[in-house]
Scaffold this active site. Structure first.
Site, PDB file in Angstrom:
ATOM      1  N   VAL A  52       2.688 -10.107   1.436  1.00  0.00           N
ATOM      2  CA  VAL A  52       2.085 -10.581   0.182  1.00  0.00           C
ATOM      3  C   VAL A  52       1.445 -11.954   0.371  1.00  0.00           C
ATOM      4  O   VAL A  52       0.311 -12.179  -0.057  1.00  0.00           O
ATOM      5  CB  VAL A  52       3.138 -10.630  -0.954  1.00  0.00           C
ATOM      6  CG1 VAL A  52       2.489 -11.041  -2.269  1.00  0.00           C
ATOM      7  CG2 VAL A  52       3.828  -9.270  -1.111  1.00  0.00           C
ATOM      8  N   GLU A  60       5.014 -11.929 -12.520  1.00  0.00           N
ATOM      9  CA  GLU A  60       4.413 -10.613 -12.780  1.00  0.00           C
ATOM     10  C   GLU A  60       4.646  -9.629 -11.631  1.00  0.00           C
ATOM     11  O   GLU A  60       4.896  -8.438 -11.848  1.00  0.00           O
ATOM     12  CB  GLU A  60       2.905 -10.789 -13.015  1.00  0.00           C
ATOM     13  CG  GLU A  60       2.194  -9.528 -13.445  1.00  0.00           C
ATOM     14  CD  GLU A  60       2.718  -8.978 -14.751  1.00  0.00           C
ATOM     15  OE1 GLU A  60       2.429  -9.552 -15.797  1.00  0.00           O
ATOM     16  OE2 GLU A  60       3.438  -7.958 -14.733  1.00  0.00           O
ATOM     17  N   VAL A  94       8.015  -6.983 -10.821  1.00  0.00           N
ATOM     18  CA  VAL A  94       8.300  -5.647 -11.346  1.00  0.00           C
ATOM     19  C   VAL A  94       7.037  -4.797 -11.274  1.00  0.00           C
ATOM     20  O   VAL A  94       5.994  -5.168 -11.812  1.00  0.00           O
ATOM     21  CB  VAL A  94       8.788  -5.710 -12.813  1.00  0.00           C
ATOM     22  CG1 VAL A  94       9.096  -4.302 -13.331  1.00  0.00           C
ATOM     23  CG2 VAL A  94      10.009  -6.603 -12.937  1.00  0.00           C
ATOM     24  N   GLY A 100       4.912  -4.225  -8.974  1.00  0.00           N
ATOM     25  CA  GLY A 100       3.798  -4.776  -8.186  1.00  0.00           C
ATOM     26  C   GLY A 100       2.602  -5.216  -8.995  1.00  0.00           C
ATOM     27  O   GLY A 100       2.662  -6.197  -9.739  1.00  0.00           O
ATOM     28  N   ILE A 102       1.100  -3.781 -11.541  1.00  0.00           N
ATOM     29  CA  ILE A 102       1.009  -3.367 -12.952  1.00  0.00           C
ATOM     30  C   ILE A 102       1.416  -4.541 -13.853  1.00  0.00           C
ATOM     31  O   ILE A 102       2.492  -5.100 -13.675  1.00  0.00           O
ATOM     32  CB  ILE A 102       1.936  -2.160 -13.249  1.00  0.00           C
ATOM     33  CG1 ILE A 102       1.589  -0.987 -12.328  1.00  0.00           C
ATOM     34  CG2 ILE A 102       1.860  -1.759 -14.711  1.00  0.00           C
ATOM     35  CD1 ILE A 102       2.512   0.215 -12.498  1.00  0.00           C
ATOM     36  N   GLY A 162       5.634   3.184   6.989  1.00  0.00           N
ATOM     37  CA  GLY A 162       5.843   1.820   6.487  1.00  0.00           C
ATOM     38  C   GLY A 162       6.129   1.755   5.004  1.00  0.00           C
ATOM     39  O   GLY A 162       6.124   0.689   4.406  1.00  0.00           O
ATOM     40  N   GLU A 164      11.890   0.719   4.358  1.00  0.00           N
ATOM     41  CA  GLU A 164      12.424  -0.252   5.312  1.00  0.00           C
ATOM     42  C   GLU A 164      13.236   0.482   6.383  1.00  0.00           C
ATOM     43  O   GLU A 164      13.670   1.618   6.183  1.00  0.00           O
ATOM     44  CB  GLU A 164      13.393  -1.204   4.579  1.00  0.00           C
ATOM     45  CG  GLU A 164      12.792  -1.932   3.404  1.00  0.00           C
ATOM     46  CD  GLU A 164      11.868  -3.059   3.827  1.00  0.00           C
ATOM     47  OE1 GLU A 164      12.037  -3.581   4.944  1.00  0.00           O
ATOM     48  OE2 GLU A 164      10.961  -3.395   3.046  1.00  0.00           O
ATOM     49  N   LYS A 211      14.591  -4.521 -10.948  1.00  0.00           N
ATOM     50  CA  LYS A 211      13.383  -4.574 -11.786  1.00  0.00           C
ATOM     51  C   LYS A 211      13.733  -4.228 -13.230  1.00  0.00           C
ATOM     52  O   LYS A 211      13.241  -4.854 -14.182  1.00  0.00           O
ATOM     53  CB  LYS A 211      12.336  -3.615 -11.236  1.00  0.00           C
ATOM     54  CG  LYS A 211      11.839  -4.044  -9.855  1.00  0.00           C
ATOM     55  CD  LYS A 211      11.072  -2.936  -9.183  1.00  0.00           C
ATOM     56  CE  LYS A 211      10.596  -3.359  -7.793  1.00  0.00           C
ATOM     57  NZ  LYS A 211      10.090  -2.254  -6.986  1.00  0.00           N
ATOM     58  N   GLY A 223       2.443  -3.202  -1.902  1.00  0.00           N
ATOM     59  CA  GLY A 223       1.316  -3.414  -0.987  1.00  0.00           C
ATOM     60  C   GLY A 223       0.851  -4.849  -1.100  1.00  0.00           C
ATOM     61  O   GLY A 223       0.946  -5.453  -2.175  1.00  0.00           O
TER      62      GLY A 223
HETATM   63  N1  LIG Z   1       5.476  -6.150   0.020  1.00  0.00           N
HETATM   64  C1  LIG Z   1       5.327  -5.651  -1.208  1.00  0.00           C
HETATM   65  O1  LIG Z   1       4.651  -4.639  -1.404  1.00  0.00           O
HETATM   66  C2  LIG Z   1       5.988  -6.333  -2.381  1.00  0.00           C
HETATM   67  C3  LIG Z   1       5.792  -5.804  -3.672  1.00  0.00           C
HETATM   68  C4  LIG Z   1       6.354  -6.454  -4.769  1.00  0.00           C
HETATM   69  C5  LIG Z   1       7.124  -7.592  -4.561  1.00  0.00           C
HETATM   70  N2  LIG Z   1       7.324  -8.053  -3.289  1.00  0.00           N
HETATM   71  C6  LIG Z   1       8.149  -9.250  -3.126  1.00  0.00           C
HETATM   72  O2  LIG Z   1       7.363 -10.272  -2.538  1.00  0.00           O
HETATM   73  C7  LIG Z   1       8.185 -11.099  -1.725  1.00  0.00           C
HETATM   74  C8  LIG Z   1       7.584 -11.157  -0.322  1.00  0.00           C
HETATM   75  O3  LIG Z   1       7.556  -9.851   0.210  1.00  0.00           O
HETATM   76  P1  LIG Z   1       6.781  -9.493   1.567  1.00  0.00           P
HETATM   77  O4  LIG Z   1       6.704  -8.018   1.624  1.00  0.00           O
HETATM   78  O5  LIG Z   1       5.548 -10.291   1.682  1.00  0.00           O
HETATM   79  O6  LIG Z   1       7.847  -9.982   2.648  1.00  0.00           O
HETATM   80  P2  LIG Z   1       7.617 -10.218   4.213  1.00  0.00           P
HETATM   81  O7  LIG Z   1       6.408  -9.524   4.687  1.00  0.00           O
HETATM   82  O8  LIG Z   1       8.929  -9.942   4.850  1.00  0.00           O
HETATM   83  O9  LIG Z   1       7.317 -11.792   4.292  1.00  0.00           O
HETATM   84  C9  LIG Z   1       8.304 -12.747   4.066  1.00  0.00           C
HETATM   85  C10 LIG Z   1       7.766 -14.091   4.477  1.00  0.00           C
HETATM   86  O10 LIG Z   1       8.769 -15.065   4.246  1.00  0.00           O
HETATM   87  C11 LIG Z   1       8.951 -15.861   5.407  1.00  0.00           C
HETATM   88  N3  LIG Z   1      10.344 -16.270   5.457  1.00  0.00           N
HETATM   89  C12 LIG Z   1      11.449 -15.506   5.471  1.00  0.00           C
HETATM   90  N4  LIG Z   1      12.548 -16.270   5.531  1.00  0.00           N
HETATM   91  C13 LIG Z   1      12.113 -17.534   5.542  1.00  0.00           C
HETATM   92  C14 LIG Z   1      12.758 -18.790   5.622  1.00  0.00           C
HETATM   93  N5  LIG Z   1      14.088 -18.903   5.673  1.00  0.00           N
HETATM   94  N6  LIG Z   1      11.988 -19.897   5.637  1.00  0.00           N
HETATM   95  C15 LIG Z   1      10.641 -19.808   5.590  1.00  0.00           C
HETATM   96  N7  LIG Z   1       9.983 -18.657   5.509  1.00  0.00           N
HETATM   97  C16 LIG Z   1      10.715 -17.547   5.499  1.00  0.00           C
HETATM   98  C17 LIG Z   1       8.571 -14.978   6.558  1.00  0.00           C
HETATM   99  O11 LIG Z   1       8.207 -15.794   7.658  1.00  0.00           O
HETATM  100  P3  LIG Z   1       7.706 -15.201   9.078  1.00  0.00           P
HETATM  101  O12 LIG Z   1       6.431 -14.470   8.753  1.00  0.00           O
HETATM  102  O13 LIG Z   1       7.448 -16.371   9.908  1.00  0.00           O
HETATM  103  O14 LIG Z   1       8.786 -14.311   9.539  1.00  0.00           O
HETATM  104  C18 LIG Z   1       7.409 -14.178   5.966  1.00  0.00           C
HETATM  105  O15 LIG Z   1       6.222 -14.886   6.141  1.00  0.00           O
HETATM  106  C19 LIG Z   1       9.586 -10.510  -1.805  1.00  0.00           C
HETATM  107  O16 LIG Z   1      10.315 -11.141  -2.821  1.00  0.00           O
HETATM  108  C20 LIG Z   1       9.321  -9.057  -2.205  1.00  0.00           C
HETATM  109  O17 LIG Z   1      10.413  -8.471  -2.890  1.00  0.00           O
HETATM  110  C21 LIG Z   1       6.766  -7.460  -2.209  1.00  0.00           C
END
Ligand SMILES: NC(=O)c1ccc[n+]([C@@H]2O[C@H](COP(=O)([O-])OP(=O)(O)OC[C@H]3O[C@@H](n4cnc5c(N)ncnc54)[C@H](OP(=O)(O)O)[C@@H]3O)[C@@H](O)[C@H]2O)c1
Length: 440
Positions: free
Chosen positions: A15, A131, A134, A136, A138, A189, A192, A207, A304
Site C-alpha cells: 500500500v 477509510e 475496512v 479497502g 470502498i 498472492g 498469506e 473490520k 490491492g
Molecule cells: N495490502 C492490501 O491490500 C491492504 C488492504 C487493506 C488494508 N491494508 C492494510 O494496510 C497496511 C499495510 O499493508 P501492506 O499490505 O502494504 O503491508 P506490507 O506490504 O507488508 O508492508 C508493510 C510495510 O511496513 C514496513 N514495516 C513493517 N514493520 C516495520 C517496522 N517495525 N518499522 C518500520 N517499518 C516496518 C515494511 O518494511 P519493509 O518493506 O522494509 O519490510 C513494509 O514496507 C496494513 O495495516 C494492512 O492491514 C492492506
C-alpha cells in the site's frame, strides 16, 4: 494557495509504495482539487536498501516509525505498517499525542485500540482517518461517518475478506476442494503464507468491529464477535446450497436487536438472485440498512495496493481540505475557476457492443447479406439468431437479432444504412447499445 500539506509515510510495502507513486504522479491534480499541494517529506520502512520501484531520493528517511512520528516536519502521519501492537501502535500514538493528523489502513490496530486513539485525537483536535481499514477501496467509513448522518442504522453486513470470497467462489465455480482453492489463492498472492487469520474469520471480525462502532455508536468490541471461519465448508455444502437456490458467503453481520447488538462472522447462505450473492472473487461488498435512506449496497475492490492507496489518499485529501487556511471541499469537486472546458466526444466514435433487431422479408440470401454488411464495416458478431425459428411458416417477415462485439457507433450506423439499402427490411431496425460492467 495555502502551504503544502506535509505528509510522512511509515510503511512502504504494497500500500505504501502505491501511495507514494500515486501522490508523485498526480501532484498537479491533487494540488488543484485540494487547494494545496500534497508533499511527501518523510518516509520509513524496515529495509532502507530495498528497491520498491519508487523514487524516494529527495525524501527524508527515518530509521523508525516512532522517530518519524516524533521528529519529522509533517502535518500528517500515515501508518501503513500493520499490526495491533509494536511499531504501528507506538508511532500512531506518538503522532496523535504530538498533535499530528493520522491516516491509517490498520484494522487490527483500530479493532484493538480504536477508542483510546480516538480519545487522543479528539483531545488534540486532530483527525484520525481510516477509510482503507475496512473493505479497502470502498468508501464505507465515509458513508457511515458522514453521508448517513441522521439515519438510524439497523444492520450492517458484508463480504469483507477477499481471500475467503475467492476460495468460496472457486469451490463453487470449479467444484474444487477447500484445500485446493486455498493453495491456488496462495499461489496467486490472494492469501498469506499463514492464511489462518483470513480463513478463520478474524480479519472480517476486525473490520466488522469498526463498522459496528460507526453504525451504532458503541465501544469497539472485537472480542465479542461470534466467529466461524470457512475451513469446514465442503463442496457438498456448496452444491446443496445451490440446489436450494443459495450461495455460501463469509459474511460479517452487525445487527441491532431488542437485547443488544449481534455481531457475527460466519459462512452464510444468501439467496442466489440477491446482489450480494453475485459478488465473486476478491471483490468486497458492504450493505447498510438504515431508516431514512433504506438499503445501500457498495461493491468494489477490497484490497490491492492501488485500491487501498486510493482510500488512504482520499483521507489525506480530506485533511488537506479541512485544515485552516485551505479552501473547503470545492462545490463541484474541482474549484470552479479550475474546471476544464467541456470537450464533447463524438457519438460516432463511441465504442461498445450493440444489439440490433431487424425485421426482414423471408427471402433467401438475407442472412448472408446482413453478415456481409457487418463484415464490410469491420463488425464482428457475438451472436446472430432468427425468430421465429428458420423452419416456421414461410412468407411471413422474420426477426433477426444480432449482438456485436465491441465496435464503433460509426461502423454500426454504416452497416445499418447498408442493410437498409438492400430493400429486404420491413420497418425500422432497432439498435440498442450494450454497456458491459468491467468487474461485476
Ligand atoms: N495490502 C492490501 O491490500 C491492504 C488492504 C487493506 C488494508 N491494508 C492494510 O494496510 C497496511 C499495510 O499493508 P501492506 O499490505 O502494504 O503491508 P506490507 O506490504 O507488508 O508492508 C508493510 C510495510 O511496513 C514496513 N514495516 C513493517 N514493520 C516495520 C517496522 N517495525 N518499522 C518500520 N517499518 C516496518 C515494511 O518494511 P519493509 O518493506 O522494509 O519490510 C513494509 O514496507 C496494513 O495495516 C494492512 O492491514 C492492506
Amino acid at each position: 494557495m495555502a502551504d503544502a500539506l506535509k505528509v510522512g509515510i511509515a510503511g512502504l510495502g504494497t500500500v505504501g509504495a502505491s501511495l507514494v507513486r500515486i501522490i508523485q504522479n498526480r501532484a498537479n491534480e491533487l494540488a488543484t482539487t485540494c487547494g494545496r499541494a500534497i508533499e511527501i517529506t518523510a518516509v520509513t520502512a524496515r529495509d532502507r536498501s530495498r528497491d520498491r520501484g519508487i523514487d524516494i531520493s529527495g525524501i527524508t528517511w527515518f530509521d523508525t516509525p516512532e522517530r518519524l512520528a516524533a521528529e519529522a516536519d509533517i502535518d500528517v502521519f500515515v501508518e501503513l505498517i500493520g499490526g495491533a501492537s509494536g511499531a504501528a501502535a507506538d508511532s500512531v500514538k506518538a503522532a496523535l499525542t504530538r498533535g499530528l493528523h493520522v491516516v491509517t489502513a490498520n484494522k487490527a490496530l483500530l479493532a484493538a485500540s480504536g477508542v483510546e486513539l480516538a480519545r487522543i485525537a479528539e483531545e488534540k483536535s486532530v483527525l484520525l482517518n481510516f477509510e482503507a481499514a475496512v473493505a479497502g477501496g470502498i468508501p464505507v467509513i465515509k458513508a457511515l461517518r458522514e453521508s448517513l448522518t441522521g439515519n438510524t442504522v439497523s444492520r450492517v453486513y458484508g463480504i469483507m475478506n477477499g481471500t475467503c470470497n475467492y476460495i468460496l467462489t472457486r469451490m463453487e465455480k470449479e467444484g474444487l476442494s477447500f484445500a485446493d482453492c486455498l493453495k491456488e489463492a496462495q499461489r496467486l498472492g490472494y492469501a498469506e503464507a499463514d492464511p489462518a487469520f483470513d480463513i478463520e474469520g478474524n480479519d472480517t471480525a476486525h473490520k466488522l468491529a469498526i463498522l459496528t462502532t460507526l453504525a451504532f455508536g458503541t465501544q469497539i468490541a472485537a472480542d465479542e464477535i461470534y466467529l466461524e471461519g470457512i475451513t469446514n465448508i465442503s463442496i457438498e455444502d456448496i452444491h446443496a446450497a445451490a440446489d436450494l437456490g443459495y450461495r455460501i458467503k463469509l459474511l460479517g453481520v452487525a445487527q441491532l436487536t431488542d437485547s443488544g447488538i449481534e455481531q457475527r462472522v460466519h459462512p452464510t447462505m444468501v439467496p442466489h438472485d440477491s446482489v450480494i450473492a453475485q459478488v465473486d472473487g476478491v471483490t468486497n461488498a458492504v450493505a447498510i440498512e438504515s431508516d431514512i435512506l433504506g438499503e445501500l449496497l457498495m461493491v468494489g475492490p477490497g484490497a490491492g495496493g492501488d485500491a487501498t492507496a486510493s482510500a488512504v489518499l482520499g483521507d489525506i485529501a480530506d485533511i488537506a481540505k479541512s485544515s485552516p487556511g485551505a479552501q473547503r471541499v470545492p462545490v463541484l469537486g474541482t474549484p470552479a475557476a479550475s474546471l476544464a472546458p467541456y470537450k464533447r466526444a463524438r457519438m460516432q466514435s463511441h465504442e461498445g457492443g450493440y444489439f440490433i433487431r431487424l425485421t426482414v422479408a423471408d427471402r433467401t440470401g438475407v442472412f448472408a447479406s446482413i453478415a456481409a454488411c457487418m463484415a464490410e464495416n469491420g463488425i464482428s458478431l457475438e451472436s446472430i439468431m432468427q425468430r421465429p425459428k428458420p423452419d416456421a411458416a414461410t412468407d411471413t417477415p422474420k426477426t433477426i437479432i444480432l449482438v456485436t462485439h465491441a465496435t464503433t457507433e460509426d461502423s454500426v450506423r454504416k452497416a445499418v444504412d447498408a442493410i437498409k439499402a438492400e430493400n429486404y427490411l420491413v420497418g425500422e431496425p432497432q439498435v440498442i447499445r450494450i454497456e458491459r460492467p468491467k468487474a461485476f
